[in-house]
Design an enzyme around this catalytic site. Structure first.
Site, PDB file in Angstrom:
ATOM      1  N   GLU A   1       0.820  -1.282   0.042  1.00 47.46           N
ATOM      2  CA  GLU A   1      -0.040   0.005   0.129  1.00 47.46           C
ATOM      3  C   GLU A   1       0.773   1.159  -0.042  1.00 47.46           C
ATOM      4  O   GLU A   1       1.657   1.261   0.666  1.00 47.46           O
ATOM      5  CB  GLU A   1      -0.918  -0.072   1.289  1.00 47.46           C
ATOM      6  CG  GLU A   1      -1.915   1.394   1.410  1.00 47.46           C
ATOM      7  CD  GLU A   1      -2.341   1.108   2.825  1.00 47.46           C
ATOM      8  OE1 GLU A   1      -3.486   1.895   3.077  1.00 47.46           O
ATOM      9  OE2 GLU A   1      -2.085   0.224   3.640  1.00 47.46           O
TER      10      GLU A   1
ATOM     11  N   GLU B   1      -8.663   9.368   6.332  1.00 42.03           N
ATOM     12  CA  GLU B   1      -8.668   8.545   7.535  1.00 42.03           C
ATOM     13  C   GLU B   1      -9.104   9.503   8.722  1.00 42.03           C
ATOM     14  O   GLU B   1      -8.214  10.141   9.271  1.00 42.03           O
ATOM     15  CB  GLU B   1      -7.420   7.925   7.662  1.00 42.03           C
ATOM     16  CG  GLU B   1      -7.077   6.806   6.688  1.00 42.03           C
ATOM     17  CD  GLU B   1      -5.861   6.057   6.905  1.00 42.03           C
ATOM     18  OE1 GLU B   1      -5.809   4.624   6.504  1.00 42.03           O
ATOM     19  OE2 GLU B   1      -4.815   6.586   7.218  1.00 42.03           O
TER      20      GLU B   1
END
Length: 376
Positions: free
Chosen positions: A157, A240
């Site tokens: 990622e 996030e």
């Protein structure tokens, strides 16, 4: 012949009637082409399609508290974000918009997954709205895997932190800084127990930007955290949040993947895009390496970077005609500003001095801006 004379009152009546007819026609046209209403999603993993090509997802994976996102014509905004989680742990969620595939949910008409070696560019743009009364990051997520995976967790990622607010930090630890896509970033590396994570953190907030996602993919390949034969599976942009988050928005998002790249150099018969000559002078405990990189392609290579892995026990002491970072393991030689281009058919040389312990060996693989090179 007498001339007909129009009475002013008659003209006003005709004009009024014409205006009324035009207004009625405009109303009819408007009623047959209504604007698309925004869509609000509160389901934990609910999603919807925007622009006919991207997916907006709620993706509330880290909390049971309510979270709702409103998908707009060009992006989304967080309409409700209840609750909070500790800032030394994982965030509450990742509401985002994406191109590609995420847990079998693929955006319409996407070119992903696509082999990295076959992607010539992946232009993307983003515009964010930030808030102050929350703890969060604004992050691009770029997912890479050795297989063309459309479900489950990918191997690597890449995170690009456009902004962070509050006492939060990326996974792992900071391993240095890097210049990627014309900007300087803090670089963090680590793992979350299921996949490797390489994070590029902006020193100050970026509100909007257009860039090539492949610059970050190639930087990741150069660090040995992916390969040219891997696949780019998804490009995502969102937030996030750890605490609150209502009002955060992606105002606009675009992502294109151009798969007109050159052949995979590992394919039989495919010409190597570059050649590396690695000449060494070795003595007990130390060595020098003089490296020449040749561009075998028909187009120049700008902002060249050569990635390779130093064998165990070797460490760089100093370098010339390029910077070599970090000092050991998977390293990247980066061009100085005054010689950042390798012309088609041209070469650039650099060197470094190092130390070693145990038996001496030379690197066995080199990648120029993410593309595998032949060793001379």
């Amino acid at each position: 012949m007498p001339r007909l004379r129009h009475h002013p009152r008659t003209l006003r009546a005709v004009s009024a009637a014409l205006l009324t007819a035009l207004a009625a026609l405009a109303a009819l046209l408007t009623s047959t082409a209504p604007a698309q209403a925004d869509t609000t999603i509160c389901e934990q993993f609910g999603s919807t399609v925007i622009q006919g090509r991207y997916v907006v997802q709620n993706n509330r994976w880290g909390t049971s508290a309510t979270q709702c996102v409103t998908a707009t014509d060009s992006g989304f905004r967080i309409a409700q974000a209840d609750g909070s989680v500790p800032t030394n742990g994982a965030p509450k969620s990742y509401p985002s918009v994406f191109n590609g595939c995420h847990y079998t949910n693929c955006s319409p008409g996407t070119a992903l997954p696509a082999r990295i070696s076959g992607i010539s560019s992946a232009p993307s743009s983003i515009s964010y709205t930030y808030v102050d009364n929350a703890v969060y990051n604004a992050s691009y997520d770029i997912w890479l895997d050795p297989t063309p995976r459309t479900d489950g967790v990918n191997r690597t990622e890449i995170m690009i932190w456009f902004n962070r607010v509050g006492p939060i930090q990326p996974i792992g630890s900071q391993v240095g800084t890097a210049n990627v896509a014309g900007r300087t970033w803090q670089v963090w590396s680590g793992g979350n127990g299921t996949n490797d994570v390489l994070s590029f953190v902006a020193p100050s907030a970026i509100g909007s930007w257009s860039f090539d996602v492949m610059d970050f993919v190639r930087a990741t390949v150069a660090r040995g955290m992916a390969g040219d034969d891997w696949y780019l599976t998804s490009i995502q942009a969102g937030f996030e949040p750890w605490q609150n988050g209502a009002g955060l928005a992606v105002n606009s998002f675009s992502s294109t993947v151009d798969t007109g790249g050159s052949q995979n150099p590992g394919d039989p018969g495919a010409p190597a895009a570059c050649t590396v000559s690695y000449a060494m002078n070795v003595w007990p405990g130390g060595f020098t390496a003089n490296v020449t990189v040749t561009n075998n392609g028909s187009a120049p290579v700008d902002g060249w970077r050569l990635g390779f892995t130093l064998p165990s026990g070797q460490s760089v002491v100093h370098a010339w005609n390029a910077s070599v970072t970090p000092s050991s393991g998977a390293v990247t030689a980066t061009a100085p500003a005054d010689s950042a281009r390798i012309a088609a058919g041209g070469s650039r040389s650099f060197g470094f001095q190092g130390t070693y312990s145990g038996s001496f060996a030379q690197p066995d693989a080199f990648r120029l801006n993410g593309t595998a090179c032949r060793t001379a």
